[in-house]
Motif scaffolding. Structure first.
Motif, mmCIF file in Angstrom:
data_model
loop_
_atom_site.group_PDB
_atom_site.id
_atom_site.type_symbol
_atom_site.label_atom_id
_atom_site.label_comp_id
_atom_site.label_asym_id
_atom_site.label_seq_id
_atom_site.Cartn_x
_atom_site.Cartn_y
_atom_site.Cartn_z
ATOM 1 N N MET A 166 0.843 -1.196 0.000
ATOM 2 C CA MET A 166 0.000 0.000 0.000
ATOM 3 C C MET A 166 0.880 1.249 0.000
ATOM 4 N N ALA A 167 0.610 2.180 -0.911
ATOM 5 C CA ALA A 167 1.406 3.396 -1.035
ATOM 6 C C ALA A 167 1.228 4.302 0.173
ATOM 7 N N THR A 168 2.284 5.038 0.511
ATOM 8 C CA THR A 168 2.250 5.986 1.621
ATOM 9 C C THR A 168 2.571 7.386 1.103
ATOM 10 N N ILE A 169 2.364 8.386 1.957
ATOM 11 C CA ILE A 169 2.709 9.763 1.595
ATOM 12 C C ILE A 169 4.204 9.859 1.279
ATOM 13 N N LYS A 170 4.996 9.093 2.039
ATOM 14 C CA LYS A 170 6.441 9.090 1.823
ATOM 15 C C LYS A 170 6.772 8.587 0.422
ATOM 16 N N ASP A 171 6.063 7.555 -0.038
ATOM 17 C CA ASP A 171 6.290 7.024 -1.383
ATOM 18 C C ASP A 171 5.977 8.074 -2.445
ATOM 19 N N ILE A 172 4.869 8.784 -2.232
ATOM 20 C CA ILE A 172 4.462 9.819 -3.196
ATOM 21 C C ILE A 172 5.500 10.934 -3.247
ATOM 22 N N ALA A 173 5.934 11.379 -2.050
ATOM 23 C CA ALA A 173 6.923 12.460 -1.970
ATOM 24 C C ALA A 173 8.226 12.074 -2.662
ATOM 25 N N LYS A 174 8.656 10.844 -2.452
ATOM 26 C CA LYS A 174 9.909 10.379 -3.046
ATOM 27 C C LYS A 174 9.819 10.351 -4.565
ATOM 28 N N LYS A 175 8.728 9.844 -5.079
ATOM 29 C CA LYS A 175 8.572 9.735 -6.522
ATOM 30 C C LYS A 175 8.414 11.115 -7.173
ATOM 31 N N ALA A 176 7.784 12.033 -6.455
ATOM 32 C CA ALA A 176 7.574 13.382 -6.998
ATOM 33 C C ALA A 176 8.768 14.293 -6.764
ATOM 34 N N GLY A 177 9.686 13.854 -5.892
ATOM 35 C CA GLY A 177 10.855 14.674 -5.592
ATOM 36 C C GLY A 177 10.524 15.893 -4.764
ATOM 37 N N VAL A 178 9.537 15.731 -3.860
ATOM 38 C CA VAL A 178 9.122 16.849 -3.002
ATOM 39 C C VAL A 178 9.114 16.387 -1.551
ATOM 40 N N SER A 179 8.820 17.302 -0.647
ATOM 41 C CA SER A 179 8.751 16.945 0.768
ATOM 42 C C SER A 179 7.404 16.322 1.106
ATOM 43 N N ILE A 180 7.368 15.636 2.233
ATOM 44 C CA ILE A 180 6.113 15.054 2.709
ATOM 45 C C ILE A 180 5.097 16.154 2.972
ATOM 46 N N GLY A 181 5.579 17.296 3.492
ATOM 47 C CA GLY A 181 4.687 18.420 3.767
ATOM 48 C C GLY A 181 3.998 18.932 2.518
ATOM 49 N N THR A 182 4.719 18.944 1.382
ATOM 50 C CA THR A 182 4.117 19.401 0.129
ATOM 51 C C THR A 182 3.007 18.460 -0.312
ATOM 52 N N VAL A 183 3.237 17.161 -0.183
ATOM 53 C CA VAL A 183 2.205 16.175 -0.525
ATOM 54 C C VAL A 183 0.995 16.365 0.381
ATOM 55 N N ASP A 184 1.252 16.605 1.667
ATOM 56 C CA ASP A 184 0.155 16.793 2.613
ATOM 57 C C ASP A 184 -0.683 18.019 2.237
ATOM 58 N N ARG A 185 -0.027 19.094 1.799
ATOM 59 C CA ARG A 185 -0.769 20.293 1.409
ATOM 60 C C ARG A 185 -1.678 20.017 0.215
ATOM 61 N N VAL A 186 -1.195 19.203 -0.718
ATOM 62 C CA VAL A 186 -2.013 18.860 -1.877
ATOM 63 C C VAL A 186 -3.190 17.986 -1.460
ATOM 64 N N LEU A 187 -2.911 17.003 -0.611
ATOM 65 C CA LEU A 187 -3.967 16.088 -0.163
ATOM 66 C C LEU A 187 -5.088 16.807 0.575
ATOM 67 N N HIS A 188 -4.709 17.837 1.366
ATOM 68 C CA HIS A 188 -5.700 18.540 2.177
ATOM 69 C C HIS A 188 -6.092 19.885 1.585
ATOM 70 N N ASN A 189 -5.596 20.156 0.365
ATOM 71 C CA ASN A 189 -5.965 21.379 -0.350
ATOM 72 C C ASN A 189 -5.758 22.624 0.499
ATOM 73 N N ARG A 190 -4.581 22.728 1.102
ATOM 74 C CA ARG A 190 -4.267 23.905 1.922
ATOM 75 C C ARG A 190 -2.848 24.373 1.606
ATOM 76 N N GLY A 191 -2.627 25.658 1.756
ATOM 77 C CA GLY A 191 -1.312 26.190 1.470
ATOM 78 C C GLY A 191 -1.067 26.323 -0.028
ATOM 79 N N LYS A 192 0.074 26.886 -0.377
ATOM 80 C CA LYS A 192 0.400 27.127 -1.785
ATOM 81 C C LYS A 192 1.364 26.067 -2.329
ATOM 82 N N VAL A 193 1.007 25.518 -3.463
ATOM 83 C CA VAL A 193 1.865 24.574 -4.181
ATOM 84 C C VAL A 193 1.838 24.981 -5.647
#
Length: 336
Positions: free
Chosen positions: A1-28
């Motif tokens: 099962m994929a995790t936020i860490k897996d997504i961040a690694k593949k996208a080359g971004v931080s876990i926090g950036t993935v979290d902002r996208v998932l929760h639609n908050r902050g600027k990305v």
């Protein structure tokens, strides 16, 4: 099962950036957001709320929320309402929030008595011993309502008071066709940022944008003793006065007093602009004593600091910014 860490690694971004996208908050950045969403879809990521809840339950967190007793200042009734609603949400994850209602310095407690995992407070003079002790013990603090110069604080959630003063000036110009004569009134002892920044923004806006308007007296008039007597004195001294900007009073009973004095003088052209929207003000709107007021999302000021503390203490997520300014909204009798 994929995790936020897996997504961040593949996208080359931080876990926090993935979290902002998932929760639609902050600027990305749009391109980065599109990439993250594509990877989320490719990996068939499913949020694991159960795991997050288990993490929080194991931590058994406890926060302290310091608030002015609404019996002393009605504004904080809605702050407390927002904070308690958020506390109910956090309780599902085993997080406890202790509320401390304060009337004065005697109500500030020694945090060493219970050592919370985080503190939400106003930056008041009498809270300094608590704040210093919190820093000594490494306890994170989120401030609200009163801006703080404490660089060690996590964040501030509250009003941009300078901008609130500018908006008040605009309202005064609007109701007087940009030709008003205005007095700025406040209660004694109102010398914090919420008062000083509002007045500074108000004066600057009038001077810069409305040259035909006049602010009476070089200094702000204050009700030192009998508000009724002061109102009589003010209106008699300035018979041309047709606007009042009322800053930071706890008791808005001066509004009907001002109108009563004006009526005795045969005048019905006094407009009063205030801040916030407490229950006493609602009544005065219905009676025509207040023309407009500027609100600053008190419930958000109660809820957002607890959210920031939770994410920081539980998941080591530092707030994205130091200042979370509330939205400023204008209310008149038709939308109160």
């Amino acid at each position: 099962m994929a995790t936020i860490k897996d997504i961040a690694k593949k996208a080359g971004v931080s876990i926090g950036t993935v979290d902002r996208v998932l929760h639609n908050r902050g600027k990305v950045a749009p391109a980065k957001k599109e990439l993250i969403l594509k990877i989320i879809e490719e990996l068939d990521y499913q949020p694991n709320d159960a795991a997050q809840r288990l993490t929080l339950l194991r931590k058994k967190l406890r926060f302290a929320f310091f608030v002015i007793d609404p019996a002393e200042h009605p504004f904080f009734q809605d702050v407390l309402k927002g904070a308690k609603q958020k506390a109910e949400e956090l309780a599902q994850y085993g997080i406890e929030v202790d509320f401390y209602l304060m009337k004065g310095p005697e109500d500030a407690i020694e945090i060493s008595d219970f050592r919370p995992d985080g503190i939400v407070t106003l930056d008041l003079g009498w809270m300094q011993p608590v704040i210093r002790r919190a820093h000594e013990q490494g306890i994170p603090i989120v401030y609200y309502n009163h801006p703080s110069n404490d660089t060690q604080g996590l964040a501030y959630v509250g009003c941009d008071y300078y901008n609130a003063g500018r908006i008040a000036a605009g309202l005064c110009a609007l109701v007087s066709n940009k030709k008003g004569v205005v007095g700025i009134l406040s209660e004694p002892g109102a010398d914090g940022a919420s008062y000083c920044d509002r007045v500074r923004g108000f004066r600057k806006e009038i001077q810069s944008c409305y040259p035909k308007m006049q602010i009476v007296e070089p200094d702000v008039l204050k009700f030192e003793n009998d508000m009724g007597a002061e109102a009589v004195h003010m209106l008699r001294k300035y018979p041309e006065l047709n606007l009042i900007y009322l800053v930071n009073p706890r008791d808005y009973q001066v509004c009907p007093i001002i109108h009563a004095v004006a009526r005795e003088a045969g005048r019905d052209d006094i407009n009063i602009i205030t801040n916030d929207l407490t229950e006493p003000q609602r009544v005065m709107f219905s009676e025509g004593f207040i023309s407009a007021t500027i609100c600053q999302e008190p419930e958000y000021q109660g809820a957002k600091p607890l959210e920031l503390l939770c994410r920081y203490v539980a998941f080591n997520e530092t707030p994205e910014k130091k200042e979370y300014y509330t939205k400023l909204s204008i209310h008149i009798s038709q939308n109160v």
